[in-house]
Design a protein around this motif. Structure first.
Motif: not given
Length: 460
Positions: A125-128, A360-368
């Motif tokens: 998963r992490e490599a995708q 936990p899903e590295e690389g996804v961010y909720l901002v604002g």
């Protein structure tokens, strides 16, 4: 393809989304901004008739300004207050123009996942890379691969309902033709005619409600508004601080707005109904609406209802992503204690970045605003600091990502204790720019007319 060569997808071309794109661009990372609306700042344009409490000096991202500078763009007077139209036309649109084809309009994100992996699959998963599904206004669909995803889609499209339990009141959907969840623009002749001479219920207890009350009172005093009446529904009682900080408010314009709402009640332009939690909205025989409380009270029929009870995040298109959210606020679990409206105001929220926004899903961010879930304590400047840190983290510059570069002004924005309603109507210990811990919700800005002061919550 190496994921490092893929773009970072930014969802939403509002103030924070465009700032994220500017920070990524400065670091040599290719952003791709997907905006569901037909223009940059589409949500802001929906309240173009209102202006913020925060002045220009606090709503322009510094890196975005650097990106704009070579075009000859000049920041407006930092001490003046922009309207929604000003913010969109004089800052957001020029910034989107500079970003060029990195911004795609009419692009609605319908899903985010990991390529070849649904939510339950662990292996590899992490490599995708991330896969983002988008639908365009012309009917096209696209599958976009991304190295990271920054969701800055906000909460504007998901207002909270009238129901006192957080669910729509019985009959609320059926009465949709007479209900609005926005502060009406009474400068629009069609909208003005909708409320002139009518009896309107206003549900909510913050700046948006103050704005609506003050506007309806002004309409009642005008030549074409004879007979205009407001019924103000509060879930709690009226106390000395219900109308905010008044002259003691560190944002004088907001204090003036609270005083204008108080005058509407004192002058008899609005009738306050306290301790009322809406359970049902029924049609009367003449087509008007009857609001029924959880305690069985039935109010006199009204012609229109204005629901101003806050907003909440839309998480539906993130269902295949592994998020870790606070069970109450629907904010990232590391961020939730910092923004809990039971303990914090926008002035006491510590500047934060990628670590508090991670999942936990590295690389996804909720901002604002979306990162705050249901909390009303958001500041535009805080959002700009968020995306500065996130962009640095994506670039691998953890020293910069962990460094705090935001300094809140000593006066003018927030600082000290105050008050506002929370989504669950619990009493907070502190709030925003008012002298005592009592309830006043910070919602949306107020109309930019010569009669009304600038308004808005911490989200200015």
């Amino acid at each position: 393809m190496s994921t490092q060569r893929l773009p970072v997808v930014v969802i939403g071309a509002g103030p924070v989304g465009l700032a994220a794109a500017a920070h990524l661009t400065e670091r040599g990372i290719e952003p791709l901004v997907l905006e569901a609306g037909a223009s940059a700042g589409a949500a802001v344009r929906e309240w173009s008739h209102v202006r913020l409490f925060s002045p220009w000096g606090e709503v322009v991202d510094p890196v975005a300004e650097k990106l704009l500078a070579p075009t000859g763009w000049t920041r407006p007077d930092p001490a003046t207050y922009p309207s929604g139209r000003d913010w969109a036309e004089r800052y957001l649109q020029p910034l989107a123009d500079v970003l060029g084809d990195r911004v795609r309009l009419g692009a609605t994100v319908t899903g985010v996942s990991k390529a070849g992996r649904d939510r339950i699959v662990d292996s590899g998963r992490e490599a995708q890379p991330f896969v983002v599904h988008a639908e365009y206004a012309d009917g096209r669909e696209e599958r976009i691969l991304a190295r990271a995803v920054i969701d800055a889609s906000g909460t504007w499209t998901t207002p909270s309902p009238a129901g006192g339990c957080g669910l729509p009141a019985l009959g609320e959907k059926a009465a949709a033709d007479r209900i609005t969840y926005r502060v009406p623009d009474l400068d629009d002749p069609a909208v003005r005619a909708r409320y002139a001479g009518k009896r309107t219920a206003v549900i909510g207890s913050g700046a948006s409600a103050f704005t609506a009350l003050a506007c309806l009172a002004g309409l009642a005093e005008s030549g074409d508004g004879t007979g205009t009446r407001a019924v103000w529904l509060l879930r709690r009682g009226i106390s000395g601080s219900t109308f905010g900080g008044g002259e003691a408010d560190q944002l004088p314009a907001r204090g003036a707005l609270g005083l204008a709402a108080k005058a509407a009640v004192d002058d008899g332009c609005a009738d306050a109904v306290t301790g009322f939690r809406t359970e049902a909205i029924e049609r009367a025989g003449d087509g008007r609406l009857v609001l029924v409380g959880e305690d069985g009270r039935r109010l006199e029929p009204v012609d229109e209802v204005i629901v101003l009870t806050g907003f909440r995040p839309d998480l539906s298109f993130l269902s295949e992503i592994r998020l870790r959210l606070d069970e109450r606020l629907q904010a990232p679990v590391e961020l939730a204690p910092l923004i809990d409206p039971n303990r914090h105001s926008c002035g006491t929220v510590y500047p934060h970045g990628h670590r508090e926004l991670s999942h936990p899903e590295e690389g996804v961010y909720l901002v604002g605003m979306k990162s705050y879930g249901r909390a009303p304590t958001f500041l535009a400047m805080t959002g700009y600091e968020q995306v500065r840190s996130v962009a640095a983290a994506i670039a691998g510059d953890l020293d910069a990502a962990d460094r705090v570069e935001l300094t809140l002004p000593e006066t003018g924005v927030c600082g000290g204790t105050g008050l506002f309603d929370t989504p669950d109507d619990t009493r907070p210990d502190a709030g925003c720019c008012a002298p005592a811990p009592q309830p006043v919700r910070l919602d949306a800005p107020a109309p930019a007319t010569t009669e009304q002061p600038p308004a808005g919550g911490c989200c200015g």
